[in-house]
Enzyme design. Sequence first.
Site, mmCIF file in Angstrom:
data_model
loop_
_atom_site.group_PDB
_atom_site.id
_atom_site.type_symbol
_atom_site.label_atom_id
_atom_site.label_comp_id
_atom_site.label_asym_id
_atom_site.label_seq_id
_atom_site.Cartn_x
_atom_site.Cartn_y
_atom_site.Cartn_z
ATOM 1 N N SER A 8 0.830 -1.196 0.000
ATOM 2 C CA SER A 8 0.000 0.000 0.000
ATOM 3 C C SER A 8 0.870 1.254 0.000
ATOM 4 C CB SER A 8 -0.913 0.000 1.227
ATOM 5 O OG SER A 8 -1.594 1.228 1.267
ATOM 6 N N HIS A 33 -1.116 -1.087 -4.339
ATOM 7 C CA HIS A 33 -2.405 -0.744 -3.741
ATOM 8 C C HIS A 33 -2.443 0.763 -3.495
ATOM 9 C CE1 HIS A 33 -6.121 -1.629 -1.575
ATOM 10 N NE2 HIS A 33 -5.731 -0.733 -0.676
ATOM 11 N N ASP A 35 -4.640 3.907 -2.115
ATOM 12 C CA ASP A 35 -5.769 4.284 -1.268
ATOM 13 C C ASP A 35 -6.194 5.721 -1.515
ATOM 14 O OD1 ASP A 35 -6.196 1.948 0.391
ATOM 15 O OD2 ASP A 35 -4.211 2.351 1.226
ATOM 16 N N MET A 37 -8.752 8.582 -0.386
ATOM 17 C CA MET A 37 -9.661 8.935 0.716
ATOM 18 C C MET A 37 -10.131 10.369 0.538
ATOM 19 S SD MET A 37 -7.394 7.489 3.848
ATOM 20 C CE MET A 37 -6.719 5.833 3.848
ATOM 21 N N HIS A 66 -8.222 1.623 -4.547
ATOM 22 C CA HIS A 66 -9.236 1.420 -3.508
ATOM 23 C C HIS A 66 -9.872 2.767 -3.200
ATOM 24 C CE1 HIS A 66 -9.859 0.216 1.038
ATOM 25 N NE2 HIS A 66 -10.995 0.414 0.412
ATOM 26 N N MET A 68 -12.014 4.988 -1.245
ATOM 27 C CA MET A 68 -12.743 5.222 0.006
ATOM 28 C C MET A 68 -13.372 6.602 -0.116
ATOM 29 S SD MET A 68 -9.911 3.575 2.502
ATOM 30 C CE MET A 68 -8.673 3.676 1.233
ATOM 31 N N MET A 137 -12.161 -5.234 4.489
ATOM 32 C CA MET A 137 -11.411 -4.327 5.363
ATOM 33 C C MET A 137 -11.195 -5.025 6.699
ATOM 34 S SD MET A 137 -10.618 -1.494 3.814
ATOM 35 C CE MET A 137 -9.669 -1.085 5.264
ATOM 36 N N ASP A 175 -7.301 -6.147 3.597
ATOM 37 C CA ASP A 175 -6.666 -4.830 3.675
ATOM 38 C C ASP A 175 -6.757 -4.248 5.085
ATOM 39 O OD1 ASP A 175 -5.591 -2.370 3.106
ATOM 40 O OD2 ASP A 175 -7.284 -1.673 1.894
HETATM 41 C C1 DX5 Z 1 -6.788 1.773 5.227
HETATM 42 C C2 DX5 Z 1 -6.285 1.484 3.831
HETATM 43 C C3 DX5 Z 1 -5.203 0.466 3.791
HETATM 44 C C4 DX5 Z 1 -3.934 0.882 4.482
HETATM 45 C C5 DX5 Z 1 -3.283 -0.364 5.013
HETATM 46 O O1 DX5 Z 1 -7.911 2.563 5.160
HETATM 47 O O2 DX5 Z 1 -7.333 0.987 3.012
HETATM 48 O O3 DX5 Z 1 -4.917 0.059 2.457
HETATM 49 O O4 DX5 Z 1 -3.036 1.556 3.632
HETATM 50 O O5 DX5 Z 1 -2.231 0.001 5.803
HETATM 51 P P1 DX5 Z 1 -1.607 -0.991 6.874
HETATM 52 O O6 DX5 Z 1 -1.127 -2.200 6.112
HETATM 53 O O7 DX5 Z 1 -0.516 -0.192 7.473
HETATM 54 O O8 DX5 Z 1 -2.695 -1.357 7.857
HETATM 55 ZN ZN ZN Z 2 -6.764 0.069 0.971
#
Ligand code: DX5
Ligand code: ZN
Length: 223
Positions: A8, A33, A35, A37, A66, A68, A137, A175
């Site tokens: 990630s 990956h 993320d 947000m 991903h 969010m 998740m 994840d």
């Molecule tokens: C959290 C993200 C994850 C995050 C995982 O909301 O969707 O992808 O980056 O990070 P770690 O592996 O540090 O929990």
């Molecule tokens: Zn993620």
Amino acid sequence: MKHLIAPSVLAADFNKLEKDINMVNESLADWFHIDVMDGHFVPNISFGMPVIKAIKKVAKKPLDVHLMISNPDQYIEEFANIGADVITVHYEACTHLHRTIGMIKDLNKKAGVALNPHTPVEHLKDVLEDIDLVLLMSVNPGFGGQKFIYNTIPKTRRLKDMIIVKNAKAQIEIDGGVGLQNAEKLLQAGADVLVAGSAVFKSDNPTSTISRLKNIGKEIYEV
Ligand code: DX5
Ligand code: ZN
């Protein structure tokens, strides 16, 4: 099939992003990956299109995006255009999930649906055959570096059973809080893709952590 590892990027060092992307390029990792947000669906803002475009220029492996974000329909085409290979939306953010999945598939991208820790896998029963990936998740989304929620393991088993019964092709991605300490249990439960942020980028040797994650449970495949 051997499982996939998706580091990630959220946990990378943004002051030397190119170096970290190249580390992943040269490692045994399979996907990046990414993320996204929005500060609305989740209580944090990460990064958006310009950063993903920059990552795409250097990345030699698929981008697993991903989302969010609230109202993902509004942005799916743009994410596809800037180089997302897998586009995952949240079940909790989609009023017309079947339509959203159709939009992603029409753009010839892999379609994923993510479930928050409180959302039962049974809610996907009627779309399971339409999607390429289910992201479970294993922390509440919004931040890297959180503690793994143990219920994800029986939840993965339940999802795997549903996939087998329906003879569906969806991969299971886990994840949040994933690392060497729980990877084997997750793979035994049926996980296909492991996302790892802190476990990779905050380790002393990220390349070797990726190799170790990739090689975990080799015997599962070799029997
Ligand atoms: C959290 C993200 C994850 C995050 C995982 O909301 O969707 O992808 O980056 O990070 P770690 O592996 O540090 O929990
Ligand atoms: Zn993620």
